[in-house]
Design an enzyme around this catalytic site. Sequence first.
Site, short mmCIF file in Angstrom:
data_model
loop_
_atom_site.label_atom_id
_atom_site.label_comp_id
_atom_site.label_asym_id
_atom_site.label_seq_id
_atom_site.Cartn_x
_atom_site.Cartn_y
_atom_site.Cartn_z
N HIS A 197 -30.87 -67.99 1.94
CA HIS A 197 -29.40 -67.97 1.43
C HIS A 197 -28.53 -67.74 2.72
CE1 HIS A 197 -25.87 -66.31 -0.15
NE2 HIS A 197 -26.61 -66.59 -1.56
N GLU B 296 -26.17 -74.52 -2.22
CA GLU B 296 -24.74 -73.81 -2.14
C GLU B 296 -24.00 -74.04 -0.97
OE1 GLU B 296 -25.89 -70.06 -4.49
OE2 GLU B 296 -26.52 -69.64 -2.64
P1 PGA Z 1 -21.01 -66.67 -6.01
O1 PGA Z 1 -22.64 -66.47 -5.25
O2 PGA Z 1 -21.66 -67.17 -7.45
O3 PGA Z 1 -20.82 -65.34 -6.18
O4 PGA Z 1 -20.36 -67.83 -5.30
C1 PGA Z 1 -23.49 -67.46 -5.37
C2 PGA Z 1 -24.60 -67.12 -4.31
O5 PGA Z 1 -24.48 -66.39 -3.19
O6 PGA Z 1 -25.96 -67.21 -4.86
#
Ligand code: PGA
Length: 245
Positions: free
Chosen positions: A93, A163
Amino acid sequence: MKKVLAANWKMNMGMKEGLKLALEVEKKIKSTDKANFILFPSIHTISFINKIVKKKNIFGAQDCSQFENGSYTGDISAKMIKELGCTYVMIGHSERRVNYKEDNRIIKKKIHIAAKEKLKIILCVGESYKAYKSKKGKLIINNQIKDIFPKKFNFKNLIIAYEPVWAIGSNKTPKINEINSMHSYIKQKMNNLYKIDEIKVLYGGSLNSKNCKSIFAIKSVDGGLVGGASLKSSEFKFIYDTLNK
Ligand code: PGA
């Protein structure tokens, strides 16, 4: 391919709130043939919640140690995560890559250890805003998926979450065509590098009830990884129902 909606609760929700939220999600959401959901609660609550929630194999840890065992104060090993009742582990992450300087070398070690324990892995990848702006996103993603899997790796146990770092918690998302382009690129790259025909790629980063419809309409999006919007069961359910339409 079965779609997936994953909830990343991050460092929120203690025992009581976590259990309440998990029970609400279980009550509201029935996993359909089309989709599954996975919950990533705070690590200390998992074994407790897992004992009470009826639905099985829905829990994951937000991280695991790069080491198998030994003098690594504060770390939790993949094996321990398994003992807590986790089926999944999230690796890479961006909050860990950025805040704890976890580079590909560390992430590779984590993947190897998690695979040894037969944990299913959600590997998070994503580019910074600077890289996005200078159109270096694909280069970054390529580096994040290249040379990090063991030789004998069961790719059926892998989900990739795209992401963009700058989209996390910011209420900003890339454009629809940019998400599609990146997801298609990841699938193509996985095929080129590892001969993988099918790989689930989830979108994450400010995914919410307002934007999920247009994001889930993208063919190369196989589900989502939700942070902030997963902390309310009604919002999470709305996103899940949209994924199932
Ligand atoms: P968010 O976070 O939906 O609050 O942008 C996503 C994540 O960090 O997995």
